[in-house]
Design an enzyme around this catalytic site. Structure first.
Site, mmCIF file in Angstrom:
data_model
loop_
_atom_site.group_PDB
_atom_site.id
_atom_site.type_symbol
_atom_site.label_atom_id
_atom_site.label_comp_id
_atom_site.label_asym_id
_atom_site.label_seq_id
_atom_site.Cartn_x
_atom_site.Cartn_y
_atom_site.Cartn_z
ATOM 1 N N TYR A 146 0.013 2.955 5.018
ATOM 2 C CA TYR A 146 -0.902 3.007 6.165
ATOM 3 C C TYR A 146 -2.105 3.855 5.775
ATOM 4 O O TYR A 146 -1.950 4.946 5.219
ATOM 5 C CB TYR A 146 -0.189 3.631 7.365
ATOM 6 C CG TYR A 146 -1.049 3.782 8.594
ATOM 7 C CD1 TYR A 146 -1.478 2.663 9.309
ATOM 8 C CD2 TYR A 146 -1.431 5.043 9.054
ATOM 9 C CE1 TYR A 146 -2.256 2.803 10.452
ATOM 10 C CE2 TYR A 146 -2.211 5.186 10.205
ATOM 11 C CZ TYR A 146 -2.622 4.063 10.898
ATOM 12 O OH TYR A 146 -3.389 4.208 12.028
ATOM 13 N N LYS B 61 -5.322 15.317 8.289
ATOM 14 C CA LYS B 61 -4.183 16.070 8.835
ATOM 15 C C LYS B 61 -4.324 17.579 8.543
ATOM 16 O O LYS B 61 -5.081 18.241 9.215
ATOM 17 C CB LYS B 61 -2.871 15.459 8.346
ATOM 18 C CG LYS B 61 -2.794 13.978 8.799
ATOM 19 C CD LYS B 61 -1.428 13.346 8.833
ATOM 20 C CE LYS B 61 -1.476 12.073 9.674
ATOM 21 N NZ LYS B 61 -1.491 10.825 8.912
ATOM 22 N N ASP C 110 -4.982 8.015 -1.161
ATOM 23 C CA ASP C 110 -5.023 8.416 0.237
ATOM 24 C C ASP C 110 -3.977 9.516 0.421
ATOM 25 O O ASP C 110 -2.799 9.254 0.634
ATOM 26 C CB ASP C 110 -4.734 7.216 1.145
ATOM 27 C CG ASP C 110 -4.717 7.613 2.617
ATOM 28 O OD1 ASP C 110 -4.876 8.816 2.906
ATOM 29 O OD2 ASP C 110 -4.545 6.718 3.466
HETATM 30 C C1 LIG Z 1 -2.408 9.551 9.273
HETATM 31 C C2 LIG Z 1 -2.882 8.795 8.122
HETATM 32 C C3 LIG Z 1 -4.127 8.141 8.120
HETATM 33 C C4 LIG Z 1 -4.971 8.034 9.356
HETATM 34 O O1 LIG Z 1 -5.442 9.257 9.806
HETATM 35 P P1 LIG Z 1 -5.944 9.351 11.337
HETATM 36 O O2 LIG Z 1 -6.481 10.739 11.418
HETATM 37 O O3 LIG Z 1 -4.756 9.104 12.183
HETATM 38 O O4 LIG Z 1 -7.000 8.324 11.520
HETATM 39 C C5 LIG Z 1 -4.563 7.563 6.964
HETATM 40 N N1 LIG Z 1 -3.827 7.590 5.846
HETATM 41 C C6 LIG Z 1 -2.616 8.192 5.807
HETATM 42 C C7 LIG Z 1 -1.848 8.206 4.531
HETATM 43 C C8 LIG Z 1 -2.101 8.795 6.946
HETATM 44 O O5 LIG Z 1 -0.888 9.349 6.908
#
Ligand SMILES: *Cc1c(COP(=O)(O)O)cnc(C)c1O
Length: 439
Positions: A145, A268, A240
């Site tokens: 994701y 995060k 990511d």
């Molecule tokens: C949470 C997450 C996102 C998205 O971040 P948001 O602040 O919710 O838009 C993207 N990539 C990874 C790996 C994530 O865990």
């Protein structure tokens, strides 16, 4: 029996106000078939709902709260910043301070651009990769994701996996065509795709430790393979690390596995619980971003002073030198998770519950399965009914976990030995309940 009367009433009202009663899908507990506790406050390792229940929190706002909730130093930093004005839309010293702090632990980031969410970070990193390479296609992995931008909402994990929808309506066929998906941890699948289309691929984007199909670790040599094959075809490698950054290790998966990506997305933890994320990487690539270069990306609230203050305070705690002979904060987090998982593993064996336990630093997860879990298909094949039993039994005992097998569990520095002991005891009861439910 846990009473959630007030939460249930509040949820019913919220459903008339917001789609499904929430502002982000997994919060709805829909896949668990129950009512989400409405949260009133949180402090340290604990979170409290409006019914007066107290929980030990292992969701941590889905990752950011690594130093615990309402940490005194973080709150003081936010208060101090707030008194000076909440947003200027102009450069500030705090932005440079946070940039330097991040670059110290992520040497692959030579330039950084701050944004407001992980979604924005990955979306912008992709645009940059496309602008820089002058290619259109991207490769992502099934079950990874990367936020909810169109290009990346194809075979994504997290909430989509929880609700069993691989792709979202509203993403145009044209956009989806430019997103190639392959299974995670599968070298042959990516090799075949690159042989055919490698010359059109702008970037391969990956969660180097996957956290949105549950917590799944890269196989030995897999990240190095990604580095080599992207370089071979002139595609960029984007890590990511929105979730695994500062968790797989302080320097993220790239430090833990010794593989250097071209671009990195962080989120995060970097915002210390405020809306903030970033993307960065090699200067030569990042200088394609406006106004240094032609790839446009902007944000009214980007680099927001409160978010900078919370991020700086959080990273200062995480990077603090330990007392002599003591483990550093990241090591401490890792040890706490190890202790917890060792005990959970013992209980699972005692009751004959087949369980796969995964850990990367302070992120961890479990799958009810006899087989190893290494990608989305093997995660989806696990016993999700057993997970439901486990989840509800833990919640009943005051242990707040993510309401989905496809999410990761997070440890914080605020979790005490007593918290962990209580969690271990609760897990023993919950695993017995799982074993009983299978009889
Ligand atoms: C949470 C997450 C996102 C998205 O971040 P948001 O602040 O919710 O838009 C993207 N990539 C990874 C790996 C994530 O865990």
């Amino acid at each position: 029996m846990l009473s959630l009367e007030k939460s249930a009433a509040a949820f019913a009202e919220a459903k008339a106000l917001m789609p499904g009663g929430v502002n982000s899908p997994v919060r709805s507990y829909r896949s668990m078939g129950s009512t989400p506790p409405f949260i009133a406050r949180a402090k340290g390792s604990k979170i409290y709902d409006i019914d007066g229940n107290e929980y030990i929190d292992y969701v941590g706002s889905w990752g950011p709260m690594v130093v615990g909730h309402a940490h005194d130093e973080v709150i003081a930093a936010i208060n101090e910043a707030a008194a000076l004005g909440t947003s200027y839309g102009a450069p500030t010293l705090r932005e440079s301070e946070l940039a330097r702090l991040v670059m110290t632990v992520y040497p692959s980031i030579q330039r950084i651009r701050m944004v407001n969410s992980g979604t924005e970070a990955t979306m912008s990193a992709l645009r940059l990769a496309r602008g820089y390479t002058k290619r259109d296609k991207i490769v992502k992995f099934i079950g990874c994701y990367h936020g909810h931008s169109d290009s990346l909402l194809v075979k994504a994990g997290s909430g989509l996996a929880t609700f069993g929808v691989p792709d979202s309506p509203g993403v145009t066929a044209g956009v989806a065509r430019d997103t190639i998906t392959v299974p995670y941890n599968d070298q042959d699948a990516l090799t075949a795709v690159m042989k055919e289309q490698g010359g059109e691929v702008a970037a391969v984007i990956v969660e180097p430790v996957a956290g949105n199909m549950g917590c799944i670790l890269p196989k030995q040599g897999y990240l190095g393979f990604l580095r080599n094959i992207t370089a071979q075809y002139g595609a960029l490698l984007i890590f990511d690390e929105v979730m695994c950054g500062f968790r797989a290790s302080l320097g993220g998966a790239q430090a833990a596995y010794g593989v250097t990506p071209d671009l990195t997305c962080l989120g995060k933890i970097i915002g210390g619980g405020l809306p903030m994320a970033a993307y960065g990487g090699r200067a030569e690539i990042m200088d394609y971003v406006s106004p240094a270069g032609p790839v446009y990306q902007a944000g009214t609230l980007s680099g927001n002073p409160l978010a900078m203050a919370a991020g700086i305070a959080t990273l200062k705690i995480l990077t603090a030198e330990p007392a002599p002979g003591q483990p550093d904060p990241s090591r401490l987090l890792t040890l706490k998770v190890k202790e917890l998982l060792a005990a959970i593993g013992d209980s699972a064996r005692k009751y004959g519950v087949p369980l796969q336990l995964h850990q990367a630093g302070s992120m961890f997860g479990l799958f009810f399965s006899e087989k190893e879990v290494e990608n989305y298909d093997s995660a989806a094949a696990c016993d999700q009914e057993a997970f439901k039993v486990w989840f509800h039994a833990m919640l009943e005992q005051g242990i707040y976990l993510a309401p989905s097998q496809f999410e990761t569990i997070f440890m914080s520095l605020a979790h005490s030995e007593a918290d962990i002991a209580k969690t271990i005891a609760a897990a023993d009861t919950a695993l017995k309940a799982v074993a009983d439910s299978r009889k």
